[in-house]
Design a protein around this motif. Sequence first.
Motif, PDB file in Angstrom:
ATOM      1  N   SER A   1     -26.378  48.254 -26.986  1.00 14.76           N
ATOM      2  CA  SER A   1     -27.253  47.158 -26.437  1.00 14.76           C
ATOM      3  C   SER A   1     -27.917  46.409 -27.434  1.00 14.76           C
ATOM      4  O   SER A   1     -28.794  45.425 -27.045  1.00 14.76           O
ATOM      5  CB  SER A   1     -28.082  47.478 -25.304  1.00 14.76           C
ATOM      6  OG  SER A   1     -27.511  48.669 -24.584  1.00 14.76           O
TER       7      SER A   1
ATOM      8  N   ASP B   1     -22.628  48.998 -29.609  1.00 15.54           N
ATOM      9  CA  ASP B   1     -22.550  49.818 -28.645  1.00 15.54           C
ATOM     10  C   ASP B   1     -23.698  50.405 -28.012  1.00 15.54           C
ATOM     11  O   ASP B   1     -23.744  51.500 -27.350  1.00 15.54           O
ATOM     12  CB  ASP B   1     -21.519  51.017 -28.726  1.00 15.54           C
ATOM     13  CG  ASP B   1     -20.663  51.450 -27.593  1.00 15.54           C
ATOM     14  OD1 ASP B   1     -20.903  50.741 -26.444  1.00 15.54           O
ATOM     15  OD2 ASP B   1     -19.651  52.542 -27.779  1.00 15.54           O
TER      16      ASP B   1
ATOM     17  N   ILE C   1     -16.891  44.943 -30.000  1.00 11.45           N
ATOM     18  CA  ILE C   1     -18.110  46.031 -29.772  1.00 11.45           C
ATOM     19  C   ILE C   1     -18.803  46.325 -31.166  1.00 11.45           C
ATOM     20  O   ILE C   1     -17.984  46.950 -31.931  1.00 11.45           O
ATOM     21  CB  ILE C   1     -17.399  47.365 -28.997  1.00 11.45           C
ATOM     22  CG1 ILE C   1     -16.582  47.085 -27.987  1.00 11.45           C
ATOM     23  CG2 ILE C   1     -18.592  48.414 -29.069  1.00 11.45           C
ATOM     24  CD1 ILE C   1     -16.095  48.503 -27.298  1.00 11.45           C
ATOM     25  N   GLY C   2     -19.715  45.606 -31.358  1.00 11.15           N
ATOM     26  CA  GLY C   2     -20.549  45.992 -32.572  1.00 11.15           C
ATOM     27  C   GLY C   2     -21.363  47.207 -32.803  1.00 11.15           C
ATOM     28  O   GLY C   2     -21.070  48.198 -33.432  1.00 11.15           O
TER      29      GLY C   2
HETATM   30  S1  FES Z   1     -22.034  46.060 -28.595  1.00 10.23           S
HETATM   31 FE1  FES Z   1     -23.647  45.641 -29.736  1.00 10.23          FE
HETATM   32  S2  FES Z   1     -24.933  44.773 -27.760  1.00 10.23           S
HETATM   33 FE2  FES Z   1     -23.107  45.521 -27.004  1.00 10.23          FE
END
Ligand code: FES
Lengths: 274, 150
Positions: free
Chosen positions: B38, B36, B33-34
């Motif tokens: 999108s 969160d 999860i970078g």
């Molecule tokens: S965590 Fe960055 S797009 Fe889903």
Amino acid sequence: MIPAAFDYVRASSADEAIALIQAHGEDAKFLAGGMSLIPLMKLRLATPTVLVDLGRVADLSYVTDAGDHLAIGALTRHRFLETNELLTKECGVLRAVAAQVGDNQVRHRGTIGGSVAHGDPASDLPAALLALDATFVVRGPGGERTVPAADFFQGFLETALAPDEMLVEVRVPKVGGAGFSYQKFQRRAQDWAIVGAIAARVNGGVHVALVNMGSTPVRASAVEAALAQGASPADAAEHAADATEPAADLNASVEYREHLARVLTRRALEAASS
Amino acid sequence: MTVNGQPQAHDVEPRVLLVQYLREESGLTGTKIGCDTSSCGACTVLLDGESVKSCTIFAAQADGAAITTIEGLANGDEMHPVQQAFHENHGLQCGFCTAGMVMAAVSLLEEVPNPTESDVRLGLEGNLCRCTGYHNIVKSVLAAAEMVRK
Ligand code: FES
Ligand SMILES: Cc1cc2nc3c(=O)[nH]c(=O)nc-3n(C[C@H](O)[C@H](O)[C@H](O)COP(=O)(O)OP(=O)(O)OC[C@H]3O[C@@H](n4cnc5c(N)ncnc54)[C@H](O)[C@@H]3O)c2cc1C
Ligand code: FES
């Protein structure tokens, strides 16, 4: 980020989806690709109590030749539009615009119906459909009605849809595979347009629609009128910001958006006629 | 749903996102999860073969689907060509974006088997990397396309 709790129900047909929305009342919402709704729910800017998932309504994903127009199912994904041959040949502008939405991952999930129903002035497809004089087929508990694109987008994230109505089909004219351009100005490749201008040849005239130049997608009527009177693309494009009311935000001031509208419209007109 | 070919069944709340499901229920923490929000693509997995951002889909929507995560790409000890190419071409530095990058690249090569450099750059526009400047990532994906063709 975790969205607020909600109940999840799945519909297998449009009629079942409408019945479920009716049964669950005002705070129930349709879920299509989720590419607009889920981010809003994670930020808790949307807190529906029930989601009616349309993901399994399989018979609403299509592009078909309906004689004088093309019919597109509301659940047709952007990726499907991007790779559809019939659309490429008969309404190339819509294919090209669908290919500019977000990124691959977003286009694998997001639907044309969701884009239209969401009614975001920064979205690409609503402006393209406005330029095309598309018609939307809307179904509710009392039956179906059709709404022209010009009457559909009513305000920021506000459309002609009643809460218990579902968009089932989008109808576009057959305008061919050439004579259009979409100029999308963005900061990063996957982003929404800061401003966008779409020019397309439709029924013998040139139509121009703008992305993110007001609370709804807008037609550049003054540009179209100037062109109809024989103005050059460069002269006509000077009218692109006439009667628009763009917002100022982190990305651009009002003046900058007006400037972009004129420049992008000129580029779109030149590219569409070359 | 199946995850990397294994049938799975868990009862989860409707609001559980696919990425949470994969990390917490399936115990597959390769998917990151970078942002969160999108935007970054670190959470990219394949849903019925197509890349999706697993932070922007509810696990319930994936009921019945076939999910592939980074853990499911290799064939035993043999790396997937895209993994092999990232390894050989220094397609990663800190590695945080890599699982998502690789999954997005696998999906891209499925759709565009003979990509140009520009196809790769555009095809990966939904994936952000803070380290590499993208150059070696693009090189890796082009090398992987070459390997698959052979
Ligand atoms: S965590 Fe960055 S797009 Fe889903
Ligand atoms: C990272 C990212 C980048 C993006 N970039 C762009 C971009 O550059 N340009 C752009 O235009 N868009 C962009 N989008 C949004 C994307 O186009 C969405 O796919 C689209 O706006 C919504 O479609 P959806 O199917 O995902 O709808 P959902 O998110 O499922 O639904 C959106 C709204 O429409 C309602 N709804 C959905 N379907 C129907 C229906 N058939 N009838 C009635 N109501 C319905 C829902 O209740 C909800 O209120 C981006 C999204 C993300 C996550
Ligand atoms: S390698 Fe560090 S973010 Fe891409």
